[in-house]
Design a protein around this motif. Structure first.
Motif, PDB file in Angstrom:
ATOM      1  N   GLU A   1      25.647  91.188  34.213  1.00  0.00           N
ATOM      2  CA  GLU A   1      26.171  91.834  33.011  1.00  0.00           C
ATOM      3  C   GLU A   1      25.470  91.298  31.779  1.00  0.00           C
ATOM      4  N   LYS A   2      25.562  92.080  30.696  1.00  0.00           N
ATOM      5  CA  LYS A   2      25.042  91.582  29.416  1.00  0.00           C
ATOM      6  C   LYS A   2      25.859  92.150  28.264  1.00  0.00           C
ATOM      7  N   GLY A   3      25.759  91.483  27.145  1.00  0.00           N
ATOM      8  CA  GLY A   3      26.378  92.004  25.923  1.00  0.00           C
ATOM      9  C   GLY A   3      27.876  91.831  25.845  1.00  0.00           C
ATOM     10  N   ARG A   4      28.417  90.877  26.573  1.00  0.00           N
ATOM     11  CA  ARG A   4      29.865  90.664  26.494  1.00  0.00           C
ATOM     12  C   ARG A   4      30.275  90.349  25.051  1.00  0.00           C
ATOM     13  N   TRP A   5      29.439  89.578  24.388  1.00  0.00           N
ATOM     14  CA  TRP A   5      29.761  89.162  23.018  1.00  0.00           C
ATOM     15  C   TRP A   5      29.828  90.347  22.050  1.00  0.00           C
ATOM     16  N   THR A   6      29.172  91.495  22.413  1.00  0.00           N
ATOM     17  CA  THR A   6      29.157  92.598  21.447  1.00  0.00           C
ATOM     18  C   THR A   6      30.544  93.175  21.215  1.00  0.00           C
ATOM     19  N   ARG A   7      31.508  92.804  22.064  1.00  0.00           N
ATOM     20  CA  ARG A   7      32.878  93.226  21.816  1.00  0.00           C
ATOM     21  C   ARG A   7      33.422  92.620  20.523  1.00  0.00           C
ATOM     22  N   MET A   8      32.716  91.623  20.005  1.00  0.00           N
ATOM     23  CA  MET A   8      33.133  91.003  18.737  1.00  0.00           C
ATOM     24  C   MET A   8      32.741  91.855  17.526  1.00  0.00           C
ATOM     25  N   GLY A   9      31.877  92.857  17.743  1.00  0.00           N
ATOM     26  CA  GLY A   9      31.349  93.651  16.629  1.00  0.00           C
ATOM     27  C   GLY A   9      32.422  94.191  15.696  1.00  0.00           C
ATOM     28  N   VAL A  10      33.486  94.696  16.293  1.00  0.00           N
ATOM     29  CA  VAL A  10      34.573  95.260  15.483  1.00  0.00           C
ATOM     30  C   VAL A  10      35.139  94.218  14.529  1.00  0.00           C
ATOM     31  N   TYR A  11      35.263  93.001  15.046  1.00  0.00           N
ATOM     32  CA  TYR A  11      35.852  91.967  14.201  1.00  0.00           C
ATOM     33  C   TYR A  11      34.899  91.581  13.080  1.00  0.00           C
ATOM     34  N   VAL A  12      33.609  91.703  13.377  1.00  0.00           N
ATOM     35  CA  VAL A  12      32.626  91.455  12.317  1.00  0.00           C
ATOM     36  C   VAL A  12      32.809  92.487  11.205  1.00  0.00           C
ATOM     37  N   ILE A  13      32.976  93.763  11.585  1.00  0.00           N
ATOM     38  CA  ILE A  13      33.185  94.805  10.566  1.00  0.00           C
ATOM     39  C   ILE A  13      34.455  94.538   9.781  1.00  0.00           C
ATOM     40  N   HIS A  14      35.519  94.244  10.506  1.00  0.00           N
ATOM     41  CA  HIS A  14      36.777  94.048   9.791  1.00  0.00           C
ATOM     42  C   HIS A  14      36.725  92.825   8.882  1.00  0.00           C
TER      43      HIS A  14
ATOM     44  N   ILE B   1      26.256  92.636   4.094  1.00  0.00           N
ATOM     45  CA  ILE B   1      25.352  92.303   5.194  1.00  0.00           C
ATOM     46  C   ILE B   1      26.108  92.289   6.525  1.00  0.00           C
ATOM     47  N   LEU B   2      27.292  91.659   6.507  1.00  0.00           N
ATOM     48  CA  LEU B   2      28.089  91.612   7.732  1.00  0.00           C
ATOM     49  C   LEU B   2      28.461  93.010   8.196  1.00  0.00           C
ATOM     50  N   MET B   3      28.738  93.893   7.237  1.00  0.00           N
ATOM     51  CA  MET B   3      29.151  95.233   7.628  1.00  0.00           C
ATOM     52  C   MET B   3      28.017  95.970   8.343  1.00  0.00           C
ATOM     53  N   ILE B   4      26.798  95.822   7.821  1.00  0.00           N
ATOM     54  CA  ILE B   4      25.671  96.496   8.479  1.00  0.00           C
ATOM     55  C   ILE B   4      25.454  95.908   9.874  1.00  0.00           C
ATOM     56  N   ILE B   5      25.482  94.557   9.949  1.00  0.00           N
ATOM     57  CA  ILE B   5      25.300  93.929  11.261  1.00  0.00           C
ATOM     58  C   ILE B   5      26.404  94.381  12.219  1.00  0.00           C
ATOM     59  N   GLY B   6      27.647  94.366  11.727  1.00  0.00           N
ATOM     60  CA  GLY B   6      28.790  94.739  12.561  1.00  0.00           C
ATOM     61  C   GLY B   6      28.687  96.170  13.053  1.00  0.00           C
ATOM     62  N   CYS B   7      28.285  97.088  12.156  1.00  0.00           N
ATOM     63  CA  CYS B   7      28.138  98.489  12.572  1.00  0.00           C
ATOM     64  C   CYS B   7      27.064  98.588  13.645  1.00  0.00           C
TER      65      CYS B   7
END
Ligand code: HEM
Lengths: 277, 403
Positions: free
Chosen positions: B92-105, B345-351
């Motif tokens: 598997e890969k990208g488990r951490w990407t589930r954090m993306g939403v929290y980065v946006i918020h 910056i965080l919002m762009i990364i998070g999106c």
């Protein structure tokens, strides 16, 4: 060759592409859609040439600015971005029938720019506030966003014309599967959303460097934020509530109406910092 | 409105909503994002819709190693298990990407915090400086609504609140350039910063090119004509067109020829109003005749013969004056800006993470068929974009067939 010749011929080439796509759809002839795609690519190249020539001409006139500074230029650029986005989608998903829903939008934007008496196609000098590299970043990203939403809107229409019954004898029965329509709409919306986000942000950074405030609640800013929220709601409905199909297509249509109001309505109805484009 | 208590309250409630919701969700997703041990259930993968199978003329032993390297190269660490019928493997890969939403918020929270700090500890003020003038005070303009005399009418009164910016700004020079079309091409002010009575440095500012100093930002915002110091006038005796030239300072009085009285240059108006018409810039003066009668006269610059129409003994004509400008500066302070920019910056990364990356798991099963044949099954899951996953599985199938 000059820019206005290139851009008006691009308008007619896009019209021809739309005719081919609609023809392929109504007469169920694949070959017409293939032709439509080729013509669309030619129109896109012509459109590109027109923008480059206009850029050069502005330097020759001594004004020297990128061609993103008034309503005419922004509409021409809108068609360009919608065209490149659609070309990309058709190449990637190999579904040429959906061109019926995208090519007329591309044609209408550039035709409106050329034909509307309210829109001047003159190259005019830039006022000091617009002399910024952030202008270029802001306009390009916003328009990539708008183009994504426009193509998503075209795709959303498919939900309403495709018959539920797969065996129906309708010209619309040949449309792509529900999953693919859903996927395409969603891909276009996230593309548009990412660029609208960057567009709003670059606008804010620019405002902060030109006026010292990153947000002044002028009508264009407020409406772009409303648009952003509509699409954020779209995301949440899809990801949290599992919405899809017609219900979600309505949200995409409402979102596109908000885009249209942000783009045109604000200029004609409300005045503010942005009335130039 | 945007400083109104209910608007701020709304924002604070929104923030609390995001924080509470996110913490609530995060406590569940945290275990998914950081599991103690990654487990997988082959039965689940065998039932997936995107499962693809094919058979190949090779032994499972020879394939197993190849597929494992393929998976670990293209996806990540491989978990391999032996079953009764063959081998299953998982990566598997990208488990951490589930954090993306929290980065946006969190980026949204940062934006609100930045805006709040800016609103509470920053300001946005104006400063108007004539060429040559120095000041350390800017004015915040607030619209205040006062009750008028009739109860259904209110008047907007602009209230000016002074703020001291901690140093002085001197406008040495203002410059404006126009295109042939008459539209402005560039405004520029040459400013000197003065601290503790000493000149610190001098810098030109233009629109889009502000000066930032000690947390204060100084922007070129507007300009206009300032009151000139002096004017060269011609005084024409109407009876014989005899001309006397004089240069007068504002506030200065001169004797009229032949002792006909006194003329005082009172001031300068940027917009002289004559019976409801704006005649533009004009000097204003007062004539006091020797009989003691006095009256005011106006000398609009655009209409040199204006004063002749008065039909007095003398007519005054403006010959020359030094055009002086004032520069309108926007002076702002926003200590919240870096929170806002980090939010951007965080919002762009998070999106980017949320939309274009996903947590993907892949499953390959090799089953011994007859002596030298193997049956291969491949499937995968993702938390986003399952359509794309289907395409990826099909691609892997073509690649594995070549091995
Ligand atoms: C860039 C825009 C945004 C994106 C892409 C986004 C995405 C998401 C996603 C994917 C979830 C589901 C979280 C999960 O499954 O764990 C979520 C939940 C949520 N979002 Fe957003 N969001 C955005 C902006 C916002 C905004 C502007 C607000 C409100 C001001 C907001 C409020 C919420 C709330 C309250 C939830 C539910 C609680 C939670 O699960 O964290 N979001 N969002």
């Amino acid at each position: 060759m000059n820019s206005s010749l290139a851009l008006s011929s691009a308008t007619f080439i896009y019209a021809l592409a739309s005719v081919f796509y609609i023809g392929s759809f109504t007469f169920k002839k694949q070959v017409l859609a293939k032709l439509g795609f080729m013509v669309l690519v030619i129109g896109f190249l012509d459109n590109t040439l027109g923008i480059i020539l206009r850029w050069i001409e502005s330097y020759q006139m001594g004004y020297g600015h990128a061609p993103f500074a008034n309503m005419y230029e922004s509409l021409v650029f809108f068609s360009w971005t919608a065209a490149i986005l659609y070309i990309f989608v058709e190449l990637k998903y190999k579904e040429n029938i959906i061109g019926v829903f995208a090519s007329p939008l591309i044609f209408l934007a550039i035709a409106y720019a050329s034909l509307s008496p309210d829109i001047s196609s003159k190259i005019s000098p830039l006022i000091p506030a617009l002399k910024s590299n952030w202008l270029i970043a802001h306009v390009i990203t916003c328009f990539l966003g708008y183009a994504g939403f426009a193509v998503a809107f075209g795709f959303s229409i498919m939900y309403f014309v495709k018959p539920e019954n797969p065996d129906a004898v309708s010209i619309f029965a040949k449309l792509p599967s529900w999953e693919l329509i859903d996927e395409l709409t969603y891909q276009m919306v996230i593309f548009g959303f990412l660029f609208l986000t960057i567009g709003i942000i670059t606008g804010a950074v620019w405002a902060n460097s030109a006026w010292g405030t990153y947000w002044s609640w002028d009508p264009k800013e407020t409406w772009s934020l409303i648009t952003w929220f509509v699409y954020a709601i779209f995301m949440h409905l899809r990801m949290m509530k599992g919405w899809h199909g017609k219900h979600l297509a309505w949200v995409s249509i409402i979102g596109f109406l908000a885009v249209m109001f942000t783009y045109f309505g604000v200029n004609y109805v409300l005045s503010g910092l942005h009335s130039y484009a | 409105m945007y400083h109104a208590w209910w608007f701020l309250l709304l924002i604070v409630i929104l923030c609390i909503n995001i924080v509470v919701c996110s913490i609530d969700r995060l406590s569940i997703t945290w275990k998914i994002i950081f599991p103690k041990k990654i487990k997988f259930n082959p039965q689940r993968f065998r039932k997936l819709k995107n499962l693809e199978t094919f058979t190949i003329d090779k032994t499972s032993e020879s394939l197993s190693g190849k597929y494992e390297t393929f998976l670990s190269k293209t996806v990540g660490a491989v978990i391999k298990e032996e079953t009764e019928t063959g081998t299953v493997m998982y990566a598997e890969k990208g488990r951490w990407t589930r954090m993306g939403v929290y980065v946006i918020h969190s980026s949204i929270l940062l934006l609100f915090i930045g805006a709040l700090i800016g609103g509470l500890f920053g300001f946005k003020a104006n400063m108007q400086l004539d060429e040559g003038e120095t000041s350390d005070t800017a004015f915040i303009v607030k619209k205040r609504i006062d009750e008028g005399e009739t109860s259904d009418t209110a008047f907007i009164v602009k209230k000016r609140i002074p703020v001291n910016i901690g140093f002085s700004i001197k406008c040495n020079d203002f410059f404006v350039k126009f295109y042939d079309t008459g539209a402005p091409e560039e405004f520029r002010s040459t400013l000197t910063i003065i601290e503790n009575g000493k000149e610190s440095f001098t810098k030109d500012i233009r629109v889009n090119h502000p000066l930032r100093y000690k947390g204060i930002n100084i922007f070129q915002a507007s300009y206009g004509t300032a009151q000139p110091d002096s004017v060269a006038l011609e005084i024409i005796r109407l009876s014989d067109k005899d001309v006397t030239s004089k240069t007068i300072k504002i506030g200065q009085e001169i004797q009229l020829p032949e002792d006909q009285g006194v003329f005082k240059l009172e001031g300068f108006l940027p917009h002289f109003d004559f019976r409801g018409n704006n005649l533009g810039e004009a000097f204003i003066g007062k004539i006091t005749q020797k009989d003691g009668n006095s009256f005011q006269i106006a000398l609009p610059i655009k209409f040199p013969t204006f004063d002749k129409m008065r039909k007095g003994t003398f007519a005054f004509v403006v010959k020359k004056f030094e055009q002086k400008y004032y520069t309108g500066l926007q002076v702002t302070k926003d200590p919240g800006i870096w929170y806002v920019y980090s939010g951007f910056i965080l919002m762009i990364i998070g999106c980017w993470i949320t939309f274009f990356m996903s947590h993907q798991s892949y499953f390959i099963e090799i089953e011994k068929n007859k002596t030298n044949r193997s049956k291969i099954s491949i499937s995968g899951t993702t938390n986003r974009n399952s359509q794309g996953m289907k395409l990826k599985i099909q691609k892997i199938v073509t690649k594995l067939k070549d091995k």
